[in-house]
Design an enzyme around this catalytic site. Structure first.
Site, PDB file in Angstrom:
ATOM      1  N   ASP A 287       0.867  -1.173   0.000  1.00  0.00           N
ATOM      2  CA  ASP A 287       0.000   0.000   0.000  1.00  0.00           C
ATOM      3  C   ASP A 287       0.912   1.234   0.000  1.00  0.00           C
ATOM      4  O   ASP A 287       2.135   1.139   0.167  1.00  0.00           O
ATOM      5  CB  ASP A 287      -0.974  -0.017   1.191  1.00  0.00           C
ATOM      6  CG  ASP A 287      -2.218   0.833   0.880  1.00  0.00           C
ATOM      7  OD1 ASP A 287      -2.158   1.653  -0.059  1.00  0.00           O
ATOM      8  OD2 ASP A 287      -3.231   0.681   1.577  1.00  0.00           O
TER       9      ASP A 287
HETATM   10  C1  BGC Z   1      -5.091   3.075   0.007  1.00  0.00           C
HETATM   11  C2  BGC Z   1      -5.218   2.024  -1.063  1.00  0.00           C
HETATM   12  C3  BGC Z   1      -5.075   2.650  -2.433  1.00  0.00           C
HETATM   13  C4  BGC Z   1      -3.751   3.373  -2.491  1.00  0.00           C
HETATM   14  C5  BGC Z   1      -3.455   3.990  -3.837  1.00  0.00           C
HETATM   15  C6  BGC Z   1      -3.879   3.950  -0.191  1.00  0.00           C
HETATM   16  O1  BGC Z   1      -3.885   5.038   0.670  1.00  0.00           O
HETATM   17  O2  BGC Z   1      -5.052   2.444   1.266  1.00  0.00           O
HETATM   18  O3  BGC Z   1      -6.437   1.340  -0.939  1.00  0.00           O
HETATM   19  O4  BGC Z   1      -5.180   1.680  -3.415  1.00  0.00           O
HETATM   20  O5  BGC Z   1      -3.745   4.390  -1.516  1.00  0.00           O
HETATM   21  O6  BGC Z   1      -4.215   5.079  -4.112  1.00  0.00           O
END
Ligand code: BGC
Length: 759
Positions: A287
């Site tokens: 993530d």
């Molecule tokens: C979120 C993810 C997301 C990623 C990319 C993160 O802050 O937890 O679910 O896919 O950002 O945008």
């Protein structure tokens, strides 16, 4: 020896999770040969580049941006870009990678296409309330088709985190509280996004967040997770496994720790379980800056150790953290990370690019024509309207206030009554909220000239300056007006109408990521409006907009009709009006429990008995002094404009062996005044187990259409698979003994029958 390492190892070592499916190594394919040959030419820096992903500056979904990322692309130091779309822009970036680098390796473009790309569908929690797997697959398919026409290869969806704490804003992104239903939905979404094959009109899916994120303590986002082995294997992991079985192309780690180990450094989770035991063939991305965040977690001393921990655990791509880019060459030189580990990760990333067809044609997904004709086509908008209607849940309809007559006058009152921005909800990707249909517009479209429609805002979403500041700092775009003037104008408008449609709830920014709430009621500014409207003594239909269960005891006690519409997407207003005026009979059912108060959380249908089940006469029983234990609206709950009656379920046997099938049938009759659909639900209970079992577990459902007056016999088949669980030795098996079967219209209102399982 380090005590921490021993205890964590023990927690995970004892776990063998259902679904061992490691396959034999396949003979060398054309893809293997191509990638081996390519990798033989790559330098270590180029390999690390493939494991590196940066956000473009087109959109941000996290706290940082890498200055000079375009230079990095041209040096072959980037494998993937996210938050970049449109054929023109992705072509421009792709050309940098393909034309300017030594080995011409294409980039893979990812994006959060969560519930639609430009045609926005209901938030996932809303869609799950349709209990319509085909519809959810279709919505993901359309999202994938639009995204792939807009330069994208990869979506960071589905989120399959089972979530039972409505304070957590991200309940909006999942399929609710149930493991069994959640697994089916996870599978449907993967199939929808990816299609049968990557032919350029679908995208690769990414199962997230692996694992346990739905169990953050206190419902506070990014918080730690501390669950038992049993909760991990029984409740958290099954939907993830379901997506591996469905052939998902990638996985994302979660921000949280699990038993003291941040998921991004959890070798048991990422390598032993996911890649080895489950045989997952795709790649694992972190993530957003999850590697860097390990320093705050405190499992590593610095960023370099964090990058090493992630690679050695089985992470294949670093999202936005630049930690692999910074440290991995040195770590390899020091022997902290092996070349073999790097090669395995690079191979997985290159395989994804190969399967998507990017080595054949890096511009395969940059197709201006498709973008022009396919994005937001009428067919896609029609599908969005249809799925939105399916996602609504009728929570109350006293004396058939709904559907409304297409005559007289309707006053739409409330800050969400003529709003477009909130209709498309959180994580609405590339969606253009200006194109969304507000509730007032929808009512005018559907009711036409035969109904006189007026509107007044009545209240601000909230008057809490602190919350407003936070919402507007993250693009909330919320304007605030004088509350007294708003209220007065609304009362004037409302008092002249025959019926009041009161549109209240949350703004989109109050749900989703980084939007936890400790109080999940409707904000006070709107409560005041509701109280004042109530005193007018007119028929009121409450239309709710929200991304999580709300506490609605006062509303339920005071208003005759309540329709839950979530954030329903581009076609929200039209879809809601279809339901309000009876062009569509609602049939949605909750996939997450609505508590009476925050103090009950966690409250979900699959709870277990205590040794002292609640009893009003017995002080020393498991209950609250101030409220009942049961929720306001249980899992599976939702009304229709018609009514259904159920006969008792009939079993074809009272004793079965593990090899037998048990047939369950129930006759359901539509004895109301409308044709309608009903989600007939089947639950089981294992009465005695070597470990205690939940009071109910969903094991079947059918969504059936019954004409007015029609009866149908609905049939279910249970097998031994439906009776299995992790026994006291964590073996996945069924145990002989007594079972109950419950069939009904929701998890609370059921009728039961019994059977015995023998060996
Ligand atoms: C979120 C993810 C997301 C990623 C990319 C993160 O802050 O937890 O679910 O896919 O950002 O945008």
């Amino acid at each position: 020896m380090n005590y921490k390492k021993i205890s964590c190892a023990l927690f995970f070592a004892a776990l063998t999770v259902n679904g061992f499916s490691q396959s034999k190594p396949a003979p060398k394919s054309k893809m293997d040969q191509y990638i081996s040959s390519l990798m033989s030419k790559m330098t270590l820096e180029e390999k690390i580049g493939q494991l590196t992903q940066y956000t473009s500056d087109m959109a941000l979904t996290g706290p940082s941006i890498r200055a000079g990322y375009k230079d990095d692309i041209q040096k072959g130091l980037v494998g993937s870009i996210f938050n970049a779309y449109t054929p023109a822009y992705t072509r421009q970036l792709q050309e940098m990678a393909v034309k300017n680098t030594r080995l011409h390796i294409p980039l893979i473009f990812g994006y959060d296409v969560i519930h639609g790309h430009k045609t926005i569908f209901p938030i996932p929690l809303g869609e799950s309330s349709s209990w319509d797997l085909a519809a959810m697959e279709k919505s993901a398919h359309i999202a994938g088709a639009e995204a792939s026409a807009d330069g994208l290869h990869w979506t960071f969806a589905p989120m399959v985190d089972i979530a039972r704490d409505p304070r957590w804003g991200r309940v909006a992104e999942g399929a609710g509280e149930d493991v069994w239903l959640g697994s089916l939905i996870a599978k449907a979404r993967v199939k929808g996004f990816q299609g049968d094959k990557y032919d350029g009109t679908s995208v690769m899916a990414c199962t997230k967040h692996f694992a346990g994120y739905g169990f953050v303590q206190g419902g506070r986002d990014y918080n730690i997770v501390d669950v038992s082995q049993r909760t991990l294997v029984e409740t958290i992991l099954p939907p993830f496994k379901a997506t591996v079985d469905a052939g998902v192309g990638s996985f994302m780690t979660s921000f949280n720790e699990l038993a003291g180990v941040p998921s991004t450094a959890n070798k048991w989770l990422l390598t032993d379980l996911l890649k080895k035991q489950w045989g997952f063939k795709g790649f694992v991305v972190t993530d957003y800056t999850a590697i860097n965040e390990m320093v705050n977690h405190g499992n590593v001393a610095n960023d370099k150790e964090a990058a090493e921990a992630a690679l050695n655990a089985g992470v294949d791509m670093d999202m936005q953290g630049a930690e692999f880019a910074r440290y991995t060459k040195q770590s390899v030189a020091e022997g902290k990370v092996s070349v073999k580990t790097i090669d395995e990760a690079v191979r997985r990333v290159l395989e994804a690019k190969y399967k998507l067809g990017l080595f054949d044609d890096p511009y395969k997904y940059c197709n201006e024509d498709r973008a022009r004709t396919e994005i937001m086509s009428q067919a896609n908008l029609d599908a969005a309207r249809d799925i939105a209607r399916k996602s609504f849940v009728l929570l109350k309809n006293y004396q058939q206030v709904l559907p409304l007559k297409k005559s007289g006058s309707v006053a739409v009152i409330g800050p969400l009554g003529d709003d477009k921005r909130d209709m498309i909800g959180n994580w609405s990707g590339a969606g253009d909220w200006n194109k969304a249909v507000s509730l007032t517009e929808g009512i005018k479209n559907v009711a036409g000239n035969s109904v006189q429609v007026t509107y007044a805002k009545g209240a601000n979403i909230t008057d809490d300056a602190n919350i407003l500041r936070q919402l507007n700092n993250s693009g909330g775009d919320i304007s605030v007006e004088d509350p007294e003037k708003l209220l007065k104008a609304a009362k004037d408008v409302a008092s002249k109408a025959d019926v009041i449609v009161l549109a209240v709830g949350e703004s989109q920014g109050m749900t989703g990521e980084a939007a936890s709430r400790s109080d999940i009621s409707i904000p006070e500014s709107q409560k005041r409006l509701m109280r004042e409207i109530y005193t007018l003594g007119k028929p009121v239909v409450l239309v709710l907009f929200n991304g999580r269960p709300l506490t609605l005891e006062w509303e339920d006690a005071h208003f005759p009709a309540i329709l839950e519409t979530w954030f329903a997407g581009t076609e929200a207003g039209n879809a809601i009006a279809d339901v309000l005026f009876g062009n569509y009979n609602p049939a949605g059912k909750l996939t997450i429990t609505f508590p009476r108060s925050v103090g009950q959380i966690p409250v979900y249908y699959g709870m277990k008995n205590t040794g002292r089940p609640a009893s009003p006469e017995n002080k020393y029983s498991s209950k609250y002094l101030d409220i009942p234990n049961d929720p306001l609206y249980p899992f599976g709950y939702g009304l229709s404009y018609t009514t259904f009656t159920y006969r008792r379920p009939v079993l074809d046997k009272t004793t079965i062996k593990t090899t037998d099938k048990l047939n369950v049938s129930v006759t359901v009759t539509n004895n109301g005044n409308y044709d309608g659909e009903e989600v007939v639900q089947l639950y089981i209970r294992d009465m005695v187990g070597s470990v205690t079992r939940p009071l109910k577990q969903l094991r079947g459902f059918q969504k059936v259409f019954l004409r007015k007056g029609e009866s149908k016999e609905i049939k279910f088949t249970l097998t031994n698979e439906d009776l299995k669980f992790y026994d006291v030795n964590m073996k996945y098996t069924s145990e002989p003994g007594d079972f109950k079967v419950f069939v009904g219209t929701n998890s609370r209102d059921t009728q039961e029958a019994s059977f015995k399982l023998t060996i």
